[in-house]
Design a protein around this motif. Structure first.
Motif, PDB file in Angstrom:
ATOM      1  N   SER B  78      44.333  39.226  43.311  1.00  0.00           N
ATOM      2  CA  SER B  78      43.146  40.047  43.569  1.00  0.00           C
ATOM      3  C   SER B  78      43.487  41.529  43.520  1.00  0.00           C
ATOM      4  N   GLY B  79      44.777  41.867  43.553  1.00  0.00           N
ATOM      5  CA  GLY B  79      45.175  43.263  43.436  1.00  0.00           C
ATOM      6  C   GLY B  79      45.486  43.915  44.769  1.00  0.00           C
ATOM      7  N   PHE B  80      45.102  43.254  45.872  1.00  0.00           N
ATOM      8  CA  PHE B  80      45.283  43.865  47.180  1.00  0.00           C
ATOM      9  C   PHE B  80      46.762  44.141  47.478  1.00  0.00           C
ATOM     10  N   ARG B 273      40.119  40.628  36.360  1.00  0.00           N
ATOM     11  CA  ARG B 273      40.093  42.050  36.030  1.00  0.00           C
ATOM     12  C   ARG B 273      38.655  42.539  35.977  1.00  0.00           C
ATOM     13  N   ARG B 274      38.504  43.803  36.272  1.00  0.00           N
ATOM     14  CA  ARG B 274      37.135  44.322  36.276  1.00  0.00           C
ATOM     15  C   ARG B 274      36.593  44.425  34.869  1.00  0.00           C
TER      16      ARG B 274
END
Ligand SMILES: Nc1ncnc2c1ncn2[C@@H]1O[C@H](COP(=O)(O)OP(=O)(O)OP(=O)(O)O)[C@@H](O)[C@H]1O
Ligand SMILES: [Mg+2]
Lengths: 310, 274
Positions: B78-80, B273-274
């Motif tokens: 999630s990137g956190f 990814r966004r």
């Protein structure tokens, strides 16, 4: 003004592939610096190395007098980062996300509440502070990330494509925040973008392609150096006009009876005199300023990808 | 300290908010209790339900502890994790926060099953037993949270980890005596089970929970609480020591590899990814 970022001979290889090739540049304190380049140019790679998330292959990278490879924690304290991909904690609320950031950066406990209020106010998200991040739109999430990156009062803010995927209104808003920050807080802003019009607003632009910085200057200088203003003129008597152009040493291109006259910015006076001469002859006149897109085209020989020009 | 406690609180919150996970993790143990209860109805064991319940508690605590790996990988995908790692906070504290929260959640699960166990007729003769049981649960939670974090920081891709986790969980639980007494296992598997830290964990915890610490060696062997390795008897207390050693090893490996892990490398699901 002194440089807050100094990069000398920075190279980054992924295995055999050289993503960034012997790049040097510096960023003045309090300025907005943009990395402009097509996909795969090496922009994110450079940012990730600058923010200590990736090891360089060789070179020297200094932020605020600290070496990015050996003084990681010092560098981390001095910077705020918004990555290209999202890094929010989706299951938590906006405030919980911001709170967590304050913990990680050791923001004094008694200041946490005020700072969260301050940054959320800056990005107009006070009403959303108790909402779960997963309920926010993409643009709002981006704003939360920018707000979060400011909580510990960084000296340098890194924004990797802060406006990609946002609608025009949100993009404008985002730029309002960014320029306001720079002016009010004197934060240095380092960002990457594909958008020419965004690079135009910045104090300094480095054009990157295939891992190399092609040029690095102010937008005005770049345009002066690499572009010419173009005038498209239509006259009643093309033959006479053409003759005059040759006599006056203008470089031009003729298309049917429309004249494309390429005029150097220094010669604008000379061109005006010419038009004055033909003022009863001119049927149509259009002057186009050179753009960064022309600069890019001139330097890399290719158009920056399509979506950049809207 | 602030990093550890904040991360701890965050992970607990995340777990409590995830209702589905919460409910399934409570239902599954009783499913196992129902399925395996017939196997323990042998004449050596006078309280087969409690015997199996102890095994199920250990197995649940073990599996819940390993969830730390899944949640750490989720945070990476999630990137956190990037947000954590780009901050000046120490990775060691982050690892501790992750381990402690996982151990807490696991212990809480164990306690919940224990409480439900009391309604199904579980009784302690000495009140102190409850304290020993709690400590034993925490120990088990810590040991395997360490293992979980170690696995998570070794992982290269989020999807292969699913497979790895299954490959770890199944043999660890089924070759430990938790669900099926190891005497029932084929000779080869029985041999393998002696290398399984869960075997000793189960024996140790069972001894404490069923208050069998005072039994003579012969009885312990018969109940599968002590092991005879070529004449060398491993008592339940030695089992406790073995777990502690494994625990120290896992915690060392986990924090060490977490501090060094390159989380850039874990492949992301492109859809995230966004
Ligand atoms: N982890 C990696 N391993 C191998 N190659 C990589 C890795 N990350 C990036 N690259 C390669 O390095 C080059 C530069 O990538 P980078 O992400 O820096 O480009 P970028 O300028 O940020 O592009 P974009 O505009 O698409 O974000 C690309 O060719 C990319 O394929
Ligand atoms: Mg990029």
């Amino acid at each position: 003004m002194k440089s807050i970022i100094e990069v000398r001979n920075y190279t980054k290889k992924y295995g055999d592939f050289t993503a960034v090739d012997d790049v040097s540049f510096s960023v003045k304190e309090g300025s907005i610096f943009a990395f402009l380049g097509p996909n795969g140019a090496g922009k994110s790679t450079t940012i990730n190395t600058l923010v200590t998330m990736m090891e360089k292959t060789s070179g020297t990278l200094i932020i605020d007098g600290k070496d990015v490879s050996t003084e990681k924690d010092e560098v981390r304290k001095a910077i705020g980062v918004v990555f290209q991909t999202q890094t929010l904690d989706e299951k938590m609320t906006v405030t919980e996300n911001l709170n967590m950031h304050c913990v990680f950066y050791g923001v004094p406990k008694n200041e946490v509440k005020d700072r969260i209020h301050f940054v959320l106010d800056l990005v107009d998200l006070l009403d959303w502070k108790d909402k779960s991040v997963s309920n926010l739109s993409g643009g709002m999430k981006r704003r939360v990330e920018i707000a979060r990156a400011l909580l510990h009062y960084p000296k340098v803010l890194f924004l990797d494509e802060p406006t990609s995927g946002l609608d025009p209104q949100t993009r404008n808003k985002m730029w309002e925040y960014i320029t306001r920050l720079q002016k009010e807080k004197n934060i240095t802003i380092f960002l990457t973008t594909h958008y020419m019009d965004e690079a135009e607003i910045c104090d300094h632009v480095a054009i990157m392609d295939n891992g190399k910085i092609m040029v690095d200057d102010t937008p005005a200088n770049l345009k002066r150096r690499y572009t010419k203003d173009k005038a498209t003129v239509q006259v009643k008597n093309p033959a006479l006009f053409e003759e005059t152009l040759i006599k006056e040493n203008f470089s031009f291109k003729k298309e049917k009876n429309i004249f494309h006259v390429v005029v150097d910015i220094d010669d604008i006076q000379q061109f005006l005199d010419l038009i004055q001469l033909f003022k009863n002859e001119v049927k149509d006149l259009e002057i186009k300023k050179g753009t960064l897109n022309d600069v890019f085209l001139e330097i890399t020989g290719k158009e920056i990808r399509e979506e950049a020009s809207e | 300290m602030r990093t550890i406690s904040a991360l701890w609180l965050r992970n607990i919150r995340g777990f409590v908010r995830d209702r589905v996970k919460l409910v399934t993790s409570l239902v599954i143990p009783f499913f196992f209790l129902y399925v395996f209860s017939s196997i323990f109805k042998t004449d050596q064991v006078e309280d087969p339900t409690a015997f199996l319940l102890a095994g199920i508690i250990v197995a649940t605590v073990f599996q819940t502890s390993l969830n730390i790996a899944t949640s750490t990988i989720d945070d990476t995908v999630s990137g956190f994790m990037k947000e954590i790692l780009v901050s000046p906070t120490s990775r060691f504290k982050v690892a501790l926060g992750q381990i402690l929260s996982a151990a807490t959640i696991a212990t809480a699960q164990g306690i919940l099953i224990l409480i439900i166990g009391f309604f199904t007729g579980l009784r302690f003769n000495n009140w102190e037993t409850i304290i020993y049981v709690l400590f034993a649960l925490m120990l088990v939670g810590l040991v395997f949270s360490g293992l979980g974090l170690f696995l998570a920081s070794m992982v290269k891709s989020a999807s292969t980890f699913q497979v790895v986790q299954q490959a770890v969980v199944l043999p660890f639980t089924f070759l430990s005596g938790a669900y099926i007494p190891i005497d029932f296992l084929p000779k080869v598997l029985k041999f393998v089970s002696y290398f399984n830290p869960m075997t000793y964990t189960t024996a140790f915890f069972r001894t404490i929970m069923l208050e069998k610490g005072g039994l003579p060696q012969g009885d312990l062997l018969k109940l599968g609480l002590a092991f005879d390795l070529n004449g060398f008897i491993i008592t339940p207390w030695m089992s406790g020591g073995i777990i502690a050693i494994f625990g120290a090893l896992f915690l060392y490996l986990a924090t060490n590899s977490f501090v060094r892990a390159d989380f850039n490398k874990i492949s992301r699901n492109p859809l995230v990814r966004r």
